[in-house]
Design an enzyme around this catalytic site. Structure first.
Site, PDB file in Angstrom:
ATOM      1  CB  THR A 126      -0.891   0.011   1.175  1.00 36.73           C
ATOM      2  OG1 THR A 126      -1.837   1.260   1.190  1.00 36.73           O
ATOM      3  CG2 THR A 126      -0.156  -0.217   2.474  1.00 36.73           C
ATOM      4  CG  ASN A 127      -1.020   4.614  -0.703  1.00 37.62           C
ATOM      5  OD1 ASN A 127      -1.143   5.182  -0.110  1.00 37.62           O
ATOM      6  ND2 ASN A 127      -1.095   4.244  -2.254  1.00 37.62           N
ATOM      7  CG  ASP A 128       3.417   6.991   3.881  1.00 35.68           C
ATOM      8  OD1 ASP A 128       2.844   5.585   4.358  1.00 35.68           O
ATOM      9  OD2 ASP A 128       4.781   6.957   3.797  1.00 35.68           O
TER      10      ASP A 128
END
Ligand code: CTP
Ligand code: CA
Length: 226
Positions: free
Chosen positions: A33-35
């Protein structure tokens, strides 16, 4: 009167907002995933709601609380977000793509947990569909707002995305700037249209940034209706 007027700037309009970071799984317990916190998209959904719009919020993984009075559609992957967005895009007047969509996903999703065997692990990835570009290709009257998170050459990258994805506006932020971008409550965005810079907003709370953006969108909609 000013309050009443602003409450109805988007009255009768259908606004679809995407938010959060997509989750791309490769085994039952692991994913990439990402931030993204989803806060910007959620603030935009609230701002649109408060201007009188009927809002659908399509959200991937997020830490933001669900806003009242908007329809929330929870998704996980880029593919699920694509399906959810496309099924609602036709009737939408405005689509705002604030989500941080994974550019790549693991090609294989293993049925059982991967065991720790070799000294290295290679996860092969394939490109996801660019949802915003797909909306741009299918555009039939929707006002499209894209986002661009950049670390360098902000204007150049933003204008390139705007043109490639056939957007009406691009909201660009320099994620290396203090008080901008991921997992903070403030943002400092520059908004571009086909002709270039429209507005460079200072560091503001995400809700304030969202209000300014949605008022600009409402102005543009009103302008094109005349
Ligand atoms: N976007 C999308 N679907 C994707 C990737 C991005 O809809 N698969 C949208 C984002 O929601 C955002 C805009 O495209 O509104 C720009 O995203 P960004 O990651 O900045 O641009 P990319 O085109 O993915 O280019 P890069 O990551 O290489 O900068
Ligand atoms: Ca990307």
């Amino acid at each position: 009167e000013l309050y009443l007027a602003s409450r109805s700037m988007l009255l009768g309009k259908e606004v679809v907002v995407t938010a959060g970071g997509t989750v791309e799984r490769f085994d039952p317990v692991r994913y990439l995933t990402n931030d993204s916190s989803g806060k910007m998209g959620f603030a935009i959904a609230e701002a649109a709601r408060d201007l009188g719009a009927q809002v659908t919020l399509i959200a991937a993984r997020t830490t933001a609380p669900t806003p009242g009075g908007v329809e929330l559609v929870q998704v996980e992957s880029a593919q699920q977000m694509l399906d959810a967005v496309l099924s609602r895009a036709d009737s939408a007047d405005v689509v705002v793509k604030a989500a941080a969509v994974a550019d790549y996903r693991p090609i294989i999703r293993h049925e059982t947990k991967l065991k720790k065997t070799g000294d290295t692990l290679i996860i092969e990835m394939e490109k996801t569909t660019d949802i915003l570009a797909e909306l741009g290709r299918r555009k039939n009257g929707q006002f499209l707002v894209g986002f661009a998170a950049e670390t360098d050459r902000l204007e150049e990258h933003a204008m390139d995305k705007l043109q490639r994805k056939n957007c009406d506006l691009i909201v660009a932020n320099d994620v290396t700037m203090e008080g901008a971008g991921f997992n903070v409550d403030t943002n400092a965005v520059s908004i571009f249209d086909r002709d270039g810079l429209v507005e460079a907003l200072p560091v503001l709370g995400k809700r304030e940034t969202a209000d300014r953006l949605m008022r600009l969108v409402a102005d543009r909609l009103a302008g094109s209706a005349k």
